[in-house]
Write a protein that holds these residues in place. Structure first.
Motif, short mmCIF file in Angstrom:
data_model
loop_
_atom_site.label_atom_id
_atom_site.label_comp_id
_atom_site.label_asym_id
_atom_site.label_seq_id
_atom_site.Cartn_x
_atom_site.Cartn_y
_atom_site.Cartn_z
N LEU A 151 0.83 -1.21 0.00
CA LEU A 151 0.00 0.00 0.00
C LEU A 151 0.87 1.26 0.00
O LEU A 151 0.59 2.23 -0.70
CB LEU A 151 -0.92 0.02 1.22
CG LEU A 151 -2.02 -1.04 1.27
CD1 LEU A 151 -2.85 -0.87 2.51
CD2 LEU A 151 -2.89 -0.98 0.06
N GLY B 54 2.22 2.10 -3.40
CA GLY B 54 1.24 2.81 -4.23
C GLY B 54 1.09 4.25 -3.80
O GLY B 54 1.03 5.15 -4.64
N MET B 55 1.06 4.48 -2.49
CA MET B 55 0.88 5.85 -2.01
C MET B 55 2.09 6.71 -2.35
O MET B 55 1.95 7.91 -2.59
CB MET B 55 0.64 5.85 -0.51
CG MET B 55 -0.78 5.44 -0.17
SD MET B 55 -1.06 5.38 1.57
CE MET B 55 -1.02 7.10 1.99
N THR C 170 1.54 7.90 -6.03
CA THR C 170 0.57 8.99 -6.18
C THR C 170 1.06 10.25 -5.46
O THR C 170 0.82 11.36 -5.93
CB THR C 170 -0.81 8.60 -5.65
OG1 THR C 170 -0.65 7.92 -4.42
CG2 THR C 170 -1.55 7.72 -6.62
N GLY C 171 1.75 10.05 -4.34
CA GLY C 171 2.30 11.20 -3.64
C GLY C 171 3.32 11.92 -4.50
O GLY C 171 3.37 13.15 -4.52
N TYR D 292 3.34 12.02 -7.80
CA TYR D 292 2.62 12.77 -8.83
C TYR D 292 1.96 14.00 -8.24
O TYR D 292 1.87 15.04 -8.89
CB TYR D 292 1.56 11.89 -9.48
CG TYR D 292 2.11 10.89 -10.44
CD1 TYR D 292 3.15 11.23 -11.28
CD2 TYR D 292 1.60 9.60 -10.53
CE1 TYR D 292 3.68 10.32 -12.17
CE2 TYR D 292 2.11 8.68 -11.41
CZ TYR D 292 3.16 9.05 -12.23
OH TYR D 292 3.67 8.16 -13.10
N PHE D 293 1.48 13.87 -6.97
CA PHE D 293 0.80 15.00 -6.34
C PHE D 293 1.73 16.18 -6.17
O PHE D 293 1.35 17.33 -6.35
CB PHE D 293 0.24 14.56 -4.98
CG PHE D 293 -0.52 15.64 -4.28
CD1 PHE D 293 -1.79 15.96 -4.69
CD2 PHE D 293 0.02 16.31 -3.20
CE1 PHE D 293 -2.51 16.95 -4.05
CE2 PHE D 293 -0.68 17.30 -2.57
CZ PHE D 293 -1.96 17.62 -2.99
N HIS E 146 4.15 18.66 -10.29
CA HIS E 146 3.14 19.05 -11.26
C HIS E 146 3.68 19.07 -12.68
O HIS E 146 2.91 19.18 -13.62
CB HIS E 146 2.58 20.42 -10.88
CG HIS E 146 1.73 20.38 -9.65
ND1 HIS E 146 0.97 21.40 -9.22
CD2 HIS E 146 1.53 19.38 -8.77
CE1 HIS E 146 0.33 21.07 -8.11
NE2 HIS E 146 0.68 19.85 -7.82
N TRP F 259 -4.40 15.97 -9.42
CA TRP F 259 -2.94 16.00 -9.34
C TRP F 259 -2.37 14.60 -9.13
O TRP F 259 -1.28 14.30 -9.60
CB TRP F 259 -2.50 16.96 -8.23
CG TRP F 259 -2.70 18.38 -8.62
CD1 TRP F 259 -2.75 18.86 -9.90
CD2 TRP F 259 -2.89 19.50 -7.77
NE1 TRP F 259 -2.97 20.21 -9.87
CE2 TRP F 259 -3.06 20.64 -8.60
CE3 TRP F 259 -2.94 19.67 -6.39
CZ2 TRP F 259 -3.26 21.91 -8.09
CZ3 TRP F 259 -3.15 20.94 -5.88
CH2 TRP F 259 -3.30 22.05 -6.72
N MET F 260 -3.12 13.75 -8.42
CA MET F 260 -2.60 12.40 -8.22
C MET F 260 -2.71 11.57 -9.48
O MET F 260 -2.00 10.60 -9.65
CB MET F 260 -3.36 11.72 -7.09
CG MET F 260 -2.87 12.24 -5.77
SD MET F 260 -3.57 11.38 -4.42
CE MET F 260 -2.70 12.19 -3.10
N TRP G 197 -6.01 10.75 -0.24
CA TRP G 197 -4.86 10.06 -0.83
C TRP G 197 -5.19 8.57 -0.99
O TRP G 197 -4.93 7.97 -2.04
CB TRP G 197 -3.68 10.26 0.10
CG TRP G 197 -2.33 9.98 -0.46
CD1 TRP G 197 -2.03 9.43 -1.68
CD2 TRP G 197 -1.09 10.26 0.17
NE1 TRP G 197 -0.69 9.35 -1.83
CE2 TRP G 197 -0.08 9.84 -0.71
CE3 TRP G 197 -0.73 10.81 1.40
CZ2 TRP G 197 1.27 9.97 -0.39
CZ3 TRP G 197 0.59 10.93 1.71
CH2 TRP G 197 1.60 10.51 0.82
N THR H 223 -5.57 6.35 -4.61
CA THR H 223 -4.46 5.43 -4.84
C THR H 223 -4.94 3.99 -4.96
O THR H 223 -4.50 3.26 -5.84
CB THR H 223 -3.44 5.52 -3.69
OG1 THR H 223 -3.03 6.86 -3.56
CG2 THR H 223 -2.24 4.67 -3.97
N PHE H 224 -5.85 3.59 -4.06
CA PHE H 224 -6.16 2.16 -3.97
C PHE H 224 -7.39 1.81 -4.79
O PHE H 224 -8.35 2.57 -4.85
CB PHE H 224 -6.40 1.77 -2.51
CG PHE H 224 -5.26 2.15 -1.61
CD1 PHE H 224 -3.96 1.99 -2.05
CD2 PHE H 224 -5.48 2.66 -0.37
CE1 PHE H 224 -2.91 2.35 -1.25
CE2 PHE H 224 -4.43 3.03 0.45
CZ PHE H 224 -3.15 2.87 0.00
#
Lengths: 158, 358, 173
Positions: free
Chosen positions: A17, A20-21, A24-25, A27-28, A31, B57-58, B316, B320-321
């Motif tokens: 997990l 994955g985070m 995405t973090g 990408y967050f 920019h 953004w994600m 978040w 993500t999931f």
């Protein structure tokens, strides 16, 4: 052992997990990775990828010559009858009859842009163009003749 | 120094001096009601735009960027659209319950606001069983979902409601046990006492491993309780169109939507209160000057900052999931979260009795 | 009439009216929802009396537990959406008589019982700490034994549930 497997399960789940985070973090916070194209605004500077397939065109050189021999390979290759080759017979200077295209009719409204005609063409007469703004108010405008009027076949293309 | 409790005291004194006690009480209730409703409106607007921007953004997108500067007024446009849209009641629906359900959802969200301490000495109801009250009242929210699912007379709604019922009833257990961890450490159910007990450090720092485990379990369980992805089986766009609110439109849909976001805010506020010290500033041991600077930041800013940090965390997760299947969902609760939190309760009781926490 | 009395009558009306509707409604799901409001009214009465702990427990057990269970069993029942059959007049009369008798007995008990006046006696404060201590105390008036008995009952119910739900492996012949 059961309990060891259980605890391992929990930790590997948490780890996956977190992986994955992290993505995405990333990408967050970055920019510059944003891939959105704000299309109508950036119409002037829009760059399409090389492989983008918009419509079938027949390139002509500066002498209004194309490379199509009228072999109908594209017509045969097309899965849904998009291309219709209308041939005629030219008289060569030697007085012989030679097969050539009169019109290469292309129905854009039927085309799925599958690229099979381009692959089938033995003389590389047709290519895929990058245009994509095809919407018109009259369906008849989507039926196109690909060769220019009074165009000739290029020398040396058989 | 400027503080919210000063304002409330001043208003109370002025009202008491001007009117008789009953009228004062009524006026104060009206003021509180108006404040809660405006807080709801603001939260709806802010959280919707926040969710859309975070998700964009994600997913390497830009998100809304047309209405207002950088698209920040997008949620006003959305609200306007929902306000003027027709509220449609389908044929064959149980009209009374169909129309009651969204209001029940929003009333439950309003009731949950009562014991939360928004700043130092600034809360609506200093309830001596605050934590228990929150977990009790939040269990009513499942009724509104079940009601909406049944009254819609639609198979998707009914299935969504069934799933959401099973989900909320099971995840309430581990959320409750996670809350109980902090109650064991504090020895009080009152949210203000819990905040006061964190004056020398937040529970997530001084509660050792049990508090951290409880925090993780709490976040997972409340994500499931608010029906958000990866636990959004009740809505599950790809399977059930929109689950229990398939048939809702216009303002009634907006109320469900608002209730979801307000519930997210509330559970994050509770999480921030229990684990991150509510409005308590961040202090490090004996660094007097650092602590003094931290004290200078108003307590309401601390509270909102922590709450929005947790909201961001939940967003978040959402972006993500992927969504769980119903059997995976129930496995996660009954085979993992519940045994772990029960073990955690034992651990924290030992820690509290032996005085191992700071 | 003070505001407090007014609130009491509102809560009592909510409880009674929704209780009555729950009995007379011909749609079973609506009956469950009216029952829910009746139970919420009772919880409201506890809040009105400032017994917050009891009120919260009332909501947890009856609203969060029992009503949800009832609604689930309605969802899983076939033809739960149909109207219930109208009962015969004799049955209605009997039911009304039975509930009236129960009401009469309760009222008789209430009037004959000599209540302790909470204002002049030292009634124990109903804080959660006190309730918890009392629940596990073994001294005079402690509830340790009933508490343990109830927990054994619940444990037996839990084990029974597991035994019913357990899928036995097919025995190889």
């Amino acid at each position: 052992m059961f309990i060891v497997k259980y605890i391992k399960n929990v930790f590997s789940a948490i780890k996956s997990l977190l992986v994955g985070m992290r993505r995405t973090g990333y990408y967050f916070t970055h920019h510059k990775e944003i891939i959105t194209q704000q299309y109508p605004d950036n119409r002037e500077t829009l760059v399409l990828p090389e492989r983008f397939k918009g419509e079938v065109v027949m390139p002509h050189n500066e002498n209004n010559e194309h490379r199509c021999t009228g072999c109908t390979a594209c017509e045969l290759a097309c899965p849904n009858g998009t291309i219709k080759v209308i041939t005629k017979f030219d008289i060569t200077p030697e007085g012989k009859k030679k097969k050539a295209i009169d019109k290469l009719v292309y129905h854009l409204e039927l085309c799925t842009l599958c690229n099979l005609c381009v692959i089938a063409c033995p003389s590389d007469a047709i290519v895929m163009a990058q245009t994509f703004e095809h919407s018109v108010f009259d369906r008849n405008k989507l039926t196109k003749v690909l060769n220019n009027p009074d165009s000739k076949i290029m020398d040396g293309v058989e | 120094m400027w503080s919210l409790s000063g304002i409330t005291n001043w208003v109370d004194q002025w009202l008491n001096a001007t009117f008789n006690p009953t009228l004062t009480l009524i006026i104060e209730m009206v003021i509180v009601g108006v404040c809660v409703i405006s807080l709801f409106a603001v939260l709806g607007l802010v959280l919707v735009i926040m969710e859309r921007k975070v998700s964009a953004w994600m997913q390497i997108r830009l998100g809304p960027n047309r209405v207002g500067p950088k698209g920040m007024l997008q949620s006003f446009a959305d609200t306007l659209k929902l306000l003027v849209k027709e509220g449609f009641t389908p044929n064959g629906a149980d009209k009374f319950l169909f129309n009651l359900a969204p209001y029940l959802a929003i009333i439950v969200a309003m009731l949950l606001m009562a014991p939360i301490a928004f700043a130092k000495d600034f809360h609506m109801w200093n309830l001596n069983i605050g934590v228990l009250y929150v977990s009790a009242v939040s269990s009513i929210s499942v009724i509104s979902i079940l009601m909406a699912g049944w009254a819609s007379n639609n198979k998707y709604s009914l299935m969504g409601a069934m799933r959401s019922g099973a989900q909320i009833v099971s995840y309430e257990l581990s959320a409750g046990l996670a809350i109980l961890t902090i109650v064991v450490l504090t020895g009080s159910l009152n949210l203000n006492d819990i905040i006061q007990s964190q004056a020398n450090g937040w529970w997530i720092f001084k509660g050792h491993i049990p508090a951290i485990i409880a925090f993780v379990i709490f976040i997972i369980a409340v994500t499931a309780e608010t029906n958000r992805a990866p636990f959004d089986l009740a809505e599950a766009e790809s399977e059930l169109t929109a689950g229990f609110h398939t048939e809702y439109s216009g303002m009634k849909f907006a109320l469900f939507f608002l209730a979801e976001y307000v519930n997210v805010f509330i559970v994050c506020a509770i999480g921030a209160t229990l684990f991150l010290g509510g409005w308590m500033p961040f202090h490090i041991g004996n660094w007097q000057s650092f602590n003094h600077v931290m004290d200078f930041i108003p307590s309401s800013i601390w509270f909102m900052g922590k709450t929005f940090f947790l909201i961001f965390l939940i967003m978040w997760f959402r972006w993500t999931f992927p969504r769980l299947r119903i059997d995976q969902l129930l496995n996660l609760e009954w085979k993992y979260l519940l045994p772990i939190s029960m073990f955690n309760i034992l651990l924290v009781t030992a820690v509290a009795i032996l005085g191992w926490h700071f | 009439m003070t505001g407090s009395t007014f609130i009491f009558y509102m809560l009592a009306a909510l409880t009674l009216v929704s209780g009555f509707l729950s009995v007379t409604s011909r749609q079973i799901f609506r009956a469950a929802i009216y029952l829910l409001f009746s139970l919420l009214g009772i919880a409201g009465l506890y809040f009105w009396m400032q017994y917050e702990f009891i009120a919260a427990v009332q909501i947890v057990v009856y609203v969060g537990g029992i009503t949800v269970l009832i609604i689930f069993s309605i969802f899983l029942t076939q033809q739960a959406g149909e109207l219930l059959a109208v009962q015969k007049a004799g049955r209605k009369l009997f039911a009304a008589l039975a509930s009236f008798c129960a009401f009469g007995i309760t009222m008789l008990q209430v009037y004959q019982h000599s209540f302790i006046n909470a204002a002049d006696n030292n009634v124990m404060e109903a804080s959660v700490t006190n309730i918890g201590t009392q629940m596990l105390s073994t001294t005079q008036g402690g509830y340790a034994l009933p508490f343990e008995l109830v927990s054994i009952l619940l444990l037996a119910a839990l084990i029974g549930c597991i035994v019913i739900a357990m899928r036995l492996k097919p025995v190889n012949q």
